[in-house]
Design a protein around this motif. Structure first.
Motif, mmCIF file in Angstrom:
data_model
loop_
_atom_site.group_PDB
_atom_site.id
_atom_site.type_symbol
_atom_site.label_atom_id
_atom_site.label_comp_id
_atom_site.label_asym_id
_atom_site.label_seq_id
_atom_site.Cartn_x
_atom_site.Cartn_y
_atom_site.Cartn_z
ATOM 1 N N HIS A 1 3.415 5.975 -15.066
ATOM 2 C CA HIS A 1 4.352 5.189 -16.089
ATOM 3 C C HIS A 1 5.671 4.728 -16.138
ATOM 4 O O HIS A 1 5.597 4.614 -14.627
ATOM 5 N N LEU B 1 1.108 18.388 -0.096
ATOM 6 C CA LEU B 1 2.021 17.403 -1.361
ATOM 7 C C LEU B 1 1.776 19.411 -2.920
ATOM 8 O O LEU B 1 2.796 19.100 -3.343
ATOM 9 N N THR C 1 1.144 -1.374 -0.098
ATOM 10 C CA THR C 1 -0.020 0.483 0.104
ATOM 11 C C THR C 1 0.825 1.329 0.559
ATOM 12 O O THR C 1 0.568 2.519 -0.006
ATOM 13 N N LEU C 2 2.046 1.438 0.537
ATOM 14 C CA LEU C 2 3.108 2.131 0.507
ATOM 15 C C LEU C 2 3.846 2.635 -0.705
ATOM 16 O O LEU C 2 4.176 3.964 -1.356
ATOM 17 N N TRP C 3 4.338 1.563 -1.752
ATOM 18 C CA TRP C 3 5.291 2.413 -3.542
ATOM 19 C C TRP C 3 3.704 2.863 -3.892
ATOM 20 O O TRP C 3 2.181 2.715 -4.240
ATOM 21 N N GLN C 4 3.942 3.697 -4.693
ATOM 22 C CA GLN C 4 3.281 4.183 -5.069
ATOM 23 C C GLN C 4 4.201 4.138 -7.046
ATOM 24 O O GLN C 4 5.732 4.850 -7.258
ATOM 25 N N PRO C 5 2.950 3.989 -7.618
ATOM 26 C CA PRO C 5 3.897 4.220 -9.373
ATOM 27 C C PRO C 5 4.078 5.608 -10.009
ATOM 28 O O PRO C 5 3.832 6.837 -8.968
ATOM 29 N N GLU C 6 5.945 5.832 -10.375
ATOM 30 C CA GLU C 6 5.257 7.272 -11.085
ATOM 31 C C GLU C 6 4.829 7.362 -12.065
ATOM 32 O O GLU C 6 4.368 6.606 -12.621
ATOM 33 N N THR C 7 4.326 8.918 -11.263
ATOM 34 C CA THR C 7 3.782 8.913 -12.443
ATOM 35 C C THR C 7 4.225 10.699 -13.680
ATOM 36 O O THR C 7 4.711 11.471 -13.192
ATOM 37 N N VAL D 1 5.923 10.752 1.341
ATOM 38 C CA VAL D 1 4.911 11.265 1.774
ATOM 39 C C VAL D 1 4.771 10.835 3.306
ATOM 40 O O VAL D 1 4.545 9.799 3.660
ATOM 41 N N ALA E 1 -3.823 13.455 -3.460
ATOM 42 C CA ALA E 1 -2.236 13.707 -3.375
ATOM 43 C C ALA E 1 -2.297 12.139 -2.497
ATOM 44 O O ALA E 1 -3.439 12.331 -2.103
ATOM 45 N N PRO E 2 -1.801 11.560 -2.696
ATOM 46 C CA PRO E 2 0.346 11.928 -2.748
ATOM 47 C C PRO E 2 -0.421 11.105 -4.771
ATOM 48 O O PRO E 2 1.064 10.724 -5.513
ATOM 49 N N ASP F 1 -3.067 16.920 1.209
ATOM 50 C CA ASP F 1 -4.016 17.568 0.134
ATOM 51 C C ASP F 1 -3.715 18.876 0.451
ATOM 52 O O ASP F 1 -3.595 19.388 -0.858
ATOM 53 N N LEU G 1 -0.893 11.573 -7.981
ATOM 54 C CA LEU G 1 -0.065 12.752 -8.695
ATOM 55 C C LEU G 1 -0.635 12.874 -9.806
ATOM 56 O O LEU G 1 -0.137 14.027 -10.740
ATOM 57 N N GLY H 1 12.727 4.701 -9.181
ATOM 58 C CA GLY H 1 12.148 3.521 -8.407
ATOM 59 C C GLY H 1 12.426 3.599 -6.982
ATOM 60 O O GLY H 1 13.596 4.013 -7.152
ATOM 61 N N LEU H 2 11.379 3.187 -6.127
ATOM 62 C CA LEU H 2 11.998 3.447 -5.002
ATOM 63 C C LEU H 2 10.877 2.216 -4.233
ATOM 64 O O LEU H 2 9.576 2.353 -4.598
ATOM 65 N N CYS H 3 11.625 1.818 -2.906
ATOM 66 C CA CYS H 3 10.728 0.412 -2.292
ATOM 67 C C CYS H 3 11.356 0.091 -0.723
ATOM 68 O O CYS H 3 12.395 0.384 -0.993
ATOM 69 N N ILE I 1 7.176 12.290 -11.221
ATOM 70 C CA ILE I 1 6.803 12.450 -9.533
ATOM 71 C C ILE I 1 7.235 10.789 -8.791
ATOM 72 O O ILE I 1 6.262 9.536 -9.168
ATOM 73 N N ARG I 2 8.061 10.551 -8.484
ATOM 74 C CA ARG I 2 8.263 9.759 -7.956
ATOM 75 C C ARG I 2 8.198 9.120 -6.020
ATOM 76 O O ARG I 2 9.314 10.251 -5.764
ATOM 77 N N SER I 3 6.757 9.671 -5.827
ATOM 78 C CA SER I 3 7.042 9.129 -4.218
ATOM 79 C C SER I 3 6.802 7.726 -3.326
ATOM 80 O O SER I 3 5.823 6.558 -4.242
ATOM 81 N N ILE I 4 6.531 7.875 -2.433
ATOM 82 C CA ILE I 4 7.028 6.612 -1.254
ATOM 83 C C ILE I 4 5.747 6.888 -0.262
ATOM 84 O O ILE I 4 6.284 8.208 0.000
ATOM 85 N N VAL I 5 5.615 6.153 0.834
ATOM 86 C CA VAL I 5 4.573 6.875 2.176
ATOM 87 C C VAL I 5 5.782 6.277 2.858
ATOM 88 O O VAL I 5 6.494 5.182 2.919
#
Lengths: 385, 385
Positions: free
Chosen positions: A75, B148, A52-58, B135, A68-69, B145, A71, A94-96, B169-173
């Motif tokens: 892609h 960010l 649940t914490l990973w976010q793909p690059e946008t 984040v 947010a997040p 909201d 955004l 990438g971040l994990c 934008i690459r985000s991670i919680v």
């Protein structure tokens, strides 16, 4: 542990890995660390898991949505023409968080994840990588001195396999350990594959089985006296869980570079890397990117061995996600839109060159930018040879 | 707060910023947040401050030293020839924690920090930036909201000033908020300035005053009833602390792009961006990089207004660092090695084009790759016009 011993043991692990990809798992006591040391120990983690914490690059939108997040549009890479007309810049970050306890293997997986985003664009040559590291503030100096060199060595091994080079490490002390990276390629316009050229009649290929998260969870629960563990053992044996775990780790450590080259040879119409959003989530984004109005039908789900049975019988919501095509992957396969005529040759060649199969999992029809996982999708139980 | 209101208030702040760079500070209640909300609130932070957590980007060594996380040699950018001879890739990454409470301004500063590494190489044109965002997991949805979109808007403003573009934008919680980015430029060999060409007789220039951290700390202590606050008020007035704080924020938000262009015009022999290691730390790394064996003498320290007095009288070890040239900066000036003959013209032109002066702070002699801050270095008390 002295510096010399430290470097030596890392080097030994690396040699071992050369001989046998199924290297033994990380034992902290081999490195002078306490037996309780776990790379994946996130004391502050709430329910929901790391997925649940990973976010793909946008991609950045002109107007930011307020939610947010998230955004923008997920892609694989940013692809832009260079200012001075030298060519195109294809770049991904990438971040994990660690999801397995072996720092060396985790370094490999983190690097694989980053490079696989380039491979999704058909880009199999990379100028450089920068490692991004969150150095866990709770580690002792000794733990840091063991973990970081091993991680970087695993990362370097993967970079060497890819024929690329690391040019920098950016680290920050952080409550949690973070791994990531930036990979960049500069190429001509014919050096990457655009993602939006699928047409009705294409087939959908997948280059890795799904279900790595469930395999890791099941492995974790072998030592778990709780009811979940008992339920798992009613469905599959401990040996099968261990097999699935090894298979998951090998799969996550495997580069999609052969697939990237074959995408060129066989005129792929677009591809995406399966990551945080799961198969259906990423398929949906690929469908959204198409120039034509298409629907992606998925009728096969290749799954890591025994995971279909486990997901069906285990009864937990997170596990059932897998059969809905929604389970997150950290470093999954490529989903490729390929002309139907080329599919058989692609599958033959990838098996030959990579030693691992790819599967035809669906087809592309005229439609409305949706993804349909058919109700009685076939579960392909994939086992490593 | 609704999405529409949110975007509107961000837009207003942005407009305001156009009129007046000294925009009012962030008031959480203006955005529907609790008065106690602080972007810089790191509950888990131990003594030593955020400065101890930043790590400069390092070059990867063949052999890793055991003293992780210092994994190599700090550098501003990685500079490598492209595989196919199109030119050179100049790339930098940055990561930091918020050090001020205004998300918009903090976004600007984080972006400035990243770009200033490119400017240190004389590279004033950038292909793209990717934003890196941690984040904060402890934020409410409402806080996220608000924060960010403001951060991203500040970041975008800075990117627009630089004539660049954000492509991802690459985000991670994460338990803590992190800001950062990746900036990339592709250029010909004559498009960047090598760092190692200083010669005896060069002068050392600095483009921003030092002491931003002390200025921020002093500002924070205005509302602090403790002894530290009382000691500060014996030395300088509250109004002077506020002036210094504004000056620090403006300085950290300011791009070194004019300096980068003038480095080309005036044949600079190398430069570095002053960041986490402070003036003397980065000067030492620049000295180490020189082809010739040189010593850098520093005899002037340009300091943010009133900070010299505060550092002398305050008596805390962290503060005294400033007068030893060791205080960390988040987004400092460039330290430039320039032929002596060009120095006066450089200083005249930067004042004219940038509206801010640069200072001749030292000289380069034959020597032994050391940095000498002379004992009675002059403190230049810099105040914004």
């Amino acid at each position: 542990m002295s510096s010399a011993t430290n470097v030596q043991s890392s080097a030994n692990l690396e040699l071992h890995d050369e001989e046998d990809p199924l290297r033994p798992y990380f034992d902290p006591t081999d490195h002078g660390l306490d037996n309780s040391f776990r790379l994946t120990h996130f004391v502050e983690l709430e329910a929901g898991g790391l997925g649940t914490l990973w976010q793909p690059e946008t991609v950045v939108q002109d107007e930011l949505p307020s939610a947010a997040p998230k955004l923008g549009i997920p892609h694989d890479c940013s692809v832009i023409p260079l200012r001075r007309g030298f060519g195109w810049l294809v770049q991904t970050t990438g971040l994990c968080y660690p999801i397995i306890d072996d720092p060396y293997v985790m370094g490999k997986i983190a690097c694989t994840k980053v490079l696989n985003n380039l491979y999704a664009m058909g880009v199999s040559e990379c100028e450089n990588l920068t490692i991004l590291l969150g150095v866990r503030s709770g580690w002792t100096e000794q733990e840091r001195d063991v973990v970081l060199p091993l991680m970087v060595r695993g990362y370097k091994r993967c970079v060497a396999e890819a024929g690329a080079r690391i040019t920098g490490i950016r680290s920050i002390v952080n409550p949690w350990c973070i791994l990531g990276g930036v990979a960049t390629s500069v190429c001509q316009q014919d050096g990457f594959i655009e993602q939006g050229n699928a047409i009705a009649g294409d087939v959908l290929l997948l280059t890795k089985p799904l279900g790595t998260q469930l395999a890791l969870d099941a492995y974790q629960s072998i030592w778990d006296a709780e009811s979940r563990s008992k339920r798992i053992k009613l469905t599959i044996t401990e040996e099968q869980v261990k097999q699935a775990h090894r298979q998951a780790i090998n799969s996550m450590s495997r580069l999609n570079s052969v697939a990237a080259r074959l995408m060129f040879k066989h005129n792929a119409h677009g591809a995406t890397h399966i990551g945080e959003l799961g198969l259906v989530g990423h398929a949906q984004h690929l469908a959204n990117m198409q120039k034509q109005e298409l629907t992606f039908y998925i009728y096969n789900l290749p799954l890591i061995g025994h995971m279909a049975a486990l997901a069906k019988d285990n009864g937990e919501a997170n596990d059932r996600q897998l059969l809905e095509g929604l389970a997150p992957e950290l470093s999954g396969g490529l989903l490729i839109c390929l002309p139907r005529k080329q599919a058989a040759a692609f599958c033959t060649e990838i098996k030959e060159l990579d030693g691992h199969p790819a599967w035809i999992i669906g087809m592309v029809t005229k439609g409305n930018r949706t993804v349909r996982l058919v109700k009685r999708a076939q579960h392909i139980d994939v086992k490593d040879d």
